[in-house]
Enzyme design. Sequence first.
Site, short mmCIF file in Angstrom:
data_model
loop_
_atom_site.label_atom_id
_atom_site.label_comp_id
_atom_site.label_asym_id
_atom_site.label_seq_id
_atom_site.Cartn_x
_atom_site.Cartn_y
_atom_site.Cartn_z
N LYS A 149 6.65 -11.55 7.70
CA LYS A 149 6.64 -13.01 7.69
C LYS A 149 5.84 -13.64 8.82
O LYS A 149 6.17 -14.74 9.29
CB LYS A 149 8.07 -13.54 7.66
CG LYS A 149 8.78 -13.31 6.33
CD LYS A 149 9.91 -14.27 6.13
CE LYS A 149 10.41 -14.24 4.69
NZ LYS A 149 11.45 -15.26 4.44
N LEU A 150 4.79 -12.98 9.25
CA LEU A 150 3.92 -13.60 10.26
C LEU A 150 3.33 -14.91 9.75
O LEU A 150 3.13 -15.86 10.50
CB LEU A 150 2.81 -12.62 10.66
CG LEU A 150 1.86 -13.09 11.76
CD1 LEU A 150 2.58 -13.26 13.08
CD2 LEU A 150 0.68 -12.12 11.90
N LYS A 174 42.47 6.56 3.59
CA LYS A 174 42.60 7.46 2.44
C LYS A 174 43.39 6.83 1.30
O LYS A 174 44.17 7.48 0.61
CB LYS A 174 43.23 8.80 2.83
CG LYS A 174 42.30 9.76 3.55
CD LYS A 174 42.16 9.43 5.01
CE LYS A 174 43.43 9.79 5.77
NZ LYS A 174 43.29 9.50 7.22
N HIS A 180 18.34 -7.03 -0.83
CA HIS A 180 16.93 -6.83 -0.54
C HIS A 180 16.12 -7.55 -1.61
O HIS A 180 16.40 -7.41 -2.80
CB HIS A 180 16.58 -5.34 -0.52
CG HIS A 180 17.08 -4.63 0.69
ND1 HIS A 180 17.17 -3.26 0.78
CD2 HIS A 180 17.52 -5.10 1.87
CE1 HIS A 180 17.64 -2.93 1.97
NE2 HIS A 180 17.87 -4.02 2.64
N ASP A 203 18.06 -8.95 7.01
CA ASP A 203 17.14 -9.91 6.37
C ASP A 203 15.75 -9.86 6.98
O ASP A 203 15.02 -10.85 6.96
CB ASP A 203 17.69 -11.34 6.47
CG ASP A 203 19.07 -11.48 5.89
OD1 ASP A 203 19.27 -11.04 4.75
OD2 ASP A 203 19.96 -12.01 6.59
N GLU A 204 15.35 -8.70 7.51
CA GLU A 204 14.03 -8.60 8.14
C GLU A 204 12.90 -8.38 7.14
O GLU A 204 11.74 -8.51 7.50
CB GLU A 204 14.01 -7.44 9.15
CG GLU A 204 14.93 -7.59 10.33
CD GLU A 204 16.26 -6.90 10.13
OE1 GLU A 204 16.98 -6.70 11.12
OE2 GLU A 204 16.59 -6.56 8.97
N GLY A 205 13.23 -8.04 5.91
CA GLY A 205 12.21 -7.74 4.92
C GLY A 205 12.09 -6.26 4.61
O GLY A 205 11.02 -5.78 4.21
N THR A 258 1.31 -10.61 5.84
CA THR A 258 0.59 -11.87 6.07
C THR A 258 0.84 -12.90 4.97
O THR A 258 0.21 -13.95 4.95
CB THR A 258 -0.93 -11.61 6.17
OG1 THR A 258 -1.35 -10.94 4.97
CG2 THR A 258 -1.25 -10.74 7.38
#
EC number: 6.3.4.4
Length: 433
Positions: A337-338, A145, A40, A12-14, A419
């Site tokens: 997400k800063l 298998k 995503h 979930d970091e982008g 940003t």
Amino acid sequence: MLTAVTGINWGDEGKGRVIDLLAEHADVVVRYQGGNNAGHTVVTKQEKFVLNLLPSGILHPNVVCVLGDGMVIDLEHLTHEIEDIESRGISITPEHLKLSKRATISMPWHRIQDELEETRLEKSGAAFGSTRRGIAYAYSDKYRKKTLRLGDLLHLKEENVQVRIKTMLESKNLELAGSYHQEPMSYPALLSWCEKQASLFAPYICDTGSFLENALASHKKVVLEAQLGAMRDIDYGIFPYTSSSSTISAYGPIGAGIPGESLDHVVGVLKAYSTCVGAGPFVAERAMSEDWCNILRKFGNEYGAATGRPRRVGPFDAVASRYGLKCQHADKIALTKLDVLSSLTEIPVITAYERNHKTTTVFDPTENIDSFSPVVTMLPGWKQDISACRKYEDLPENARLYIETLERLLDCDIQFISTGAERNEYMIKGEWL
């Protein structure tokens, strides 16, 4: 050029946004592991798209998208995902989307098993936080298998494939009846299901490995898309609170279907704070008050793209992130997400862990992570909107201080900084791709 985009932390970091932007100049985008257990999110000028199986390049008409060998694919979910995308005016054809004949099919019973077992574990307080989409069971049967690969759908009339289907069905009925008292599934119904999937997806199934080898030989730009992050890797993550596949960049060429190729670049994606979906140790959420976490969750809209579950949140964790960077061997860093931090007067950063009055800056997922407490340093906030900033010099001084503090703690440069939520709200600092 072969580039992998990977998550440094819990997922979930982008990554979807970074991949979408890279896809503007790419020829091929490949998912190389996982299934529809995570998502995503890509925001365009028109609307927001949540993609679970389809690569983030699917929104670009000139990009070929590939679901690679290392994936487990729920074909019913894929059908709905394609229908949703096409209902919004984006055409998906076999020229635009290719499915590896070696990819594993997530069979109908895998979701059933996942649901039954997670419900059983919940009663004893031992649940893993599964998405209940059958991913672990699909991978388990892959290594036993006892499942099908997409290429088998092209040969359903052949005796050897039919024998395999009957054998795996018998085994699965024994498991489900003996462990969960479920009614047995019939062979005719299963064969009919397979025939339906073949009729839908046969034109898309091919030898994607050969396709990718030819693309690279022709100097095409290929982007490999990872799901989740280093902390969820089956080998290097916080076991057993992991996914069931390898999320590490080194697995990228293998899972894509080109095991003989080497990566030219690895883009590691970091969020400006920490988030986590699912169960397991997460030191960051103990760093601040519940009220602080709720505010961050609200401003960051931190809810799972695939599940809608509220994400666990906390300050940026430099200890865990250094470990994730080491696992991913990233040479390019994207910070997302800063802007979510812009309302904070002070911004916490986890610089170390403490246990028994001893501090450490080393993350070891084989340790009892829950026994550590976070050591927090407070940095001054910038308290202003940064969404219009397009150059690093445009950022407020304290925003630059925050980024430079992370760079010092991680011992690496950050080249990409988002940003704002809009697609064009980002900046490049230093040498990018």
